[in-house]
Design a protein around this motif. Structure first.
Motif, short mmCIF file in Angstrom:
data_model
loop_
_atom_site.label_atom_id
_atom_site.label_comp_id
_atom_site.label_asym_id
_atom_site.label_seq_id
_atom_site.Cartn_x
_atom_site.Cartn_y
_atom_site.Cartn_z
N ASP A 141 10.32 -12.19 0.77
CA ASP A 141 11.25 -13.09 1.43
C ASP A 141 11.01 -14.51 0.90
O ASP A 141 10.33 -14.71 -0.11
CB ASP A 141 11.08 -13.03 2.95
CG ASP A 141 9.65 -13.31 3.38
OD1 ASP A 141 8.84 -13.73 2.51
OD2 ASP A 141 9.31 -13.13 4.57
N TYR A 154 -1.00 -14.24 -0.16
CA TYR A 154 0.09 -13.34 -0.57
C TYR A 154 -0.30 -11.88 -0.33
O TYR A 154 0.49 -11.10 0.24
CB TYR A 154 0.43 -13.59 -2.04
CG TYR A 154 1.51 -12.67 -2.58
CD1 TYR A 154 2.86 -13.01 -2.47
CD2 TYR A 154 1.18 -11.46 -3.19
CE1 TYR A 154 3.85 -12.18 -2.95
CE2 TYR A 154 2.16 -10.62 -3.67
CZ TYR A 154 3.50 -10.98 -3.55
OH TYR A 154 4.48 -10.13 -4.02
N ALA A 184 5.13 -1.80 1.64
CA ALA A 184 4.87 -3.23 1.58
C ALA A 184 5.97 -4.01 2.27
O ALA A 184 7.09 -3.54 2.44
CB ALA A 184 4.76 -3.68 0.12
N TYR A 185 5.64 -5.23 2.69
CA TYR A 185 6.60 -6.11 3.35
C TYR A 185 7.56 -6.65 2.29
O TYR A 185 7.11 -7.20 1.26
CB TYR A 185 5.87 -7.24 4.04
CG TYR A 185 6.74 -8.08 4.94
CD1 TYR A 185 7.08 -7.62 6.21
CD2 TYR A 185 7.23 -9.30 4.51
CE1 TYR A 185 7.87 -8.38 7.04
CE2 TYR A 185 8.02 -10.07 5.34
CZ TYR A 185 8.35 -9.60 6.60
OH TYR A 185 9.16 -10.37 7.42
N PRO A 186 8.85 -6.51 2.46
CA PRO A 186 9.80 -6.94 1.44
C PRO A 186 9.66 -8.44 1.13
O PRO A 186 9.42 -9.25 2.04
CB PRO A 186 11.18 -6.63 2.06
CG PRO A 186 10.90 -5.63 3.12
CD PRO A 186 9.53 -5.93 3.65
N VAL A 191 -0.57 -10.94 3.54
CA VAL A 191 0.71 -10.71 4.21
C VAL A 191 1.27 -9.34 3.86
O VAL A 191 2.19 -8.85 4.52
CB VAL A 191 1.70 -11.84 3.86
CG1 VAL A 191 3.08 -11.62 4.49
CG2 VAL A 191 1.14 -13.18 4.30
N GLU A 192 0.70 -8.71 2.83
CA GLU A 192 1.11 -7.39 2.37
C GLU A 192 2.51 -7.39 1.75
O GLU A 192 3.34 -6.48 1.97
CB GLU A 192 1.04 -6.36 3.52
CG GLU A 192 -0.36 -6.16 4.05
CD GLU A 192 -0.45 -5.02 5.05
OE1 GLU A 192 0.61 -4.46 5.41
OE2 GLU A 192 -1.56 -4.69 5.45
N TYR A 193 2.76 -8.43 0.96
CA TYR A 193 3.94 -8.40 0.10
C TYR A 193 3.69 -7.38 -1.01
O TYR A 193 2.54 -6.97 -1.24
CB TYR A 193 4.19 -9.78 -0.51
CG TYR A 193 4.73 -10.80 0.47
CD1 TYR A 193 5.92 -10.57 1.14
CD2 TYR A 193 4.04 -11.99 0.70
CE1 TYR A 193 6.43 -11.52 2.04
CE2 TYR A 193 4.54 -12.94 1.59
CZ TYR A 193 5.74 -12.69 2.25
OH TYR A 193 6.22 -13.62 3.15
#
Length: 389
Positions: A39, A74, A35-37, A77-79
């Motif tokens: 931010d 959310y 997953a995207y960290p 975005v692949e958080y």
């Protein structure tokens, strides 16, 4: 801490801040391989989900739509994945409390289905943990929606109960006003009947005394005795009526006049120069007090009109006791209904009509078969007697 005592705006701010904090904490501790960290954008979306709740009272469906879009962004975005129940709970509750249960169920089903597809198909989670998570999320979302719908139904019931209480209070006020009006009309009828009859007799006898004072002093003296007696009778009846109005209990009531005194009414009319006959048909029997008093007043008012307005020489009072009703009939040989009384119109016939209508009876007035004027009142008796019992 009782939130009900807080201003609504303060409650909304607290709820929005709490949801934003919970979602941001969930984002911070979430972990998902690949997953995207998280931010600043992730925390902004979490804060925006909470901030949308500031409009929940005025735009509940709009808040649900905004929360859905923000949460969808959310995930797009692949958080790191977070449970959808956390950001959705407050928005779903608000929408259900506003009556948007179907929309809420659709949104909840969409995110539960998406969570199942992502974790079951894309990530390949084991079936048992996946099923456990799905059941937990679904149970929480269903509980929140049911709570919101229950609160809505409760508010509706409270509003209906309040409306019924207000309507009941308004009805009591209308009934009280109606009783006051009816009581004023009853008092007006009583005073009119007492004063009208007595003043008519006094006027006629005083005029007679004036006419014969020099030539026939004995006749003038007799007329003045009648005047004096009529005045005493009027004062006695007025005192009885006032005493009845002031009475606090039934034992303090003064006796009301009855048909037993109809001969006294006829005698006063005779002394005023009208030959009055009284006939009674049927077997006389005790009557309910209100019926008996009303029958007396009808005869009294009829003879008063005969003396004052008709110019009649003769009048006949008939009382008939029938099995189910009492019939009062008064006929005279005067000018009839075309005669216009001097002065402003009175309330005698209106009062008689109100008395008869109060018992569900019938009143007929108009020209007689042989001329003159006729009054015929029919008062139900058996029904009234049963009510009195």
């Amino acid at each position: 801490m009782n939130l009900r005592r807080w201003p609504p705006a303060v409650v909304d701010v607290v709820v929005a801040a709490a949801v934003a904090a919970v979602v941001c904490v969930a984002i911070h501790i979430a972990y998902e391989p690949g997953a995207y960290p998280p931010d600043l954008g992730a925390y902004f979306l979490g804060t925006a989900i909470g901030a949308a709740l500031l409009a929940r009272r005025t735009h509940p469906l709009g808040v649900l739509a905004a929360t859905t879009v923000l949460l969808f962004v959310y995930y797009t975005v692949e958080y790191p994945g977070i449970e959808p129940a956390l950001p959705l709970a407050a928005a779903l509750y608000t929408a259900c409390a506003a009556g948007r249960l179907k929309w809420s169920a659709g949104v909840a089903a969409f995110f539960v289905g998406a969570d199942l597809v992502v974790h079951g198909v894309r990530l390949g989670d084991p079936p048992l943990p996946l099923l456990t998570n799905i059941v937990q999320d679904s149970s929480l979302l269903i509980a929140v929606m049911l709570l919101g719908d229950t609160v809505r139904n409760r508010r509706i019931r409270l509003a209906e109960a309040q409306a019924r209480l207000e309507e009941s209070e308004a009805q009591r006020e209308r009934e009280a006003a109606q009783r006051v009006t009816e009581e004023r009309l009853r008092i007006a009828r009583e005073v009119h009947d007492i004063i009208g009859h007595s003043i008519s007799a006094i006027t006629v006898q005083a005029g007679l005394a004036q006419d014969v004072l020099k030539d026939r002093p004995e006749a003038a003296e007799a007329a003045l005795r009648v005047v004096r007696q009529a005045a005493r009778d009027a004062m006695s009846e007025l005192k009885a009526t006032v005493g009845l109005l002031r009475a606090q209990g039934e034992d303090e009531w003064s006796p009301a006049p009855t048909l037993a005194a109809v001969d006294d009414l006829a005698e006063l009319a005779r002394q005023a120069g009208v030959a009055v006959s009284v006939t009674v048909d049927g077997e006389a029997r005790p009557l309910p007090g209100v019926v008996d008093a009303s029958a007396y007043r009808i005869v009294q008012e009829s003879l008063t009109n005969v003396v004052r307005h008709s110019g009649a020489q003769r009048a006949a009072v008939g009382i008939r006791y029938l099995p189910r009703e009492l019939v009062i009939e008064v006929n005279d040989d005067g000018r009839g209904p075309s005669a216009s009384p001097s002065g402003p119109p009175g309330f005698g016939l209106t009062g008689m009509g109100e008395r008869v209508a109060a018992f569900g009876g019938q009143l007929e007035t108009g020209g007689g078969a042989d001329g003159g004027f006729r009054v015929c009142a029919r008062l139900p008796v058996e029904e009234q007697a049963e009510e009195a019992e």
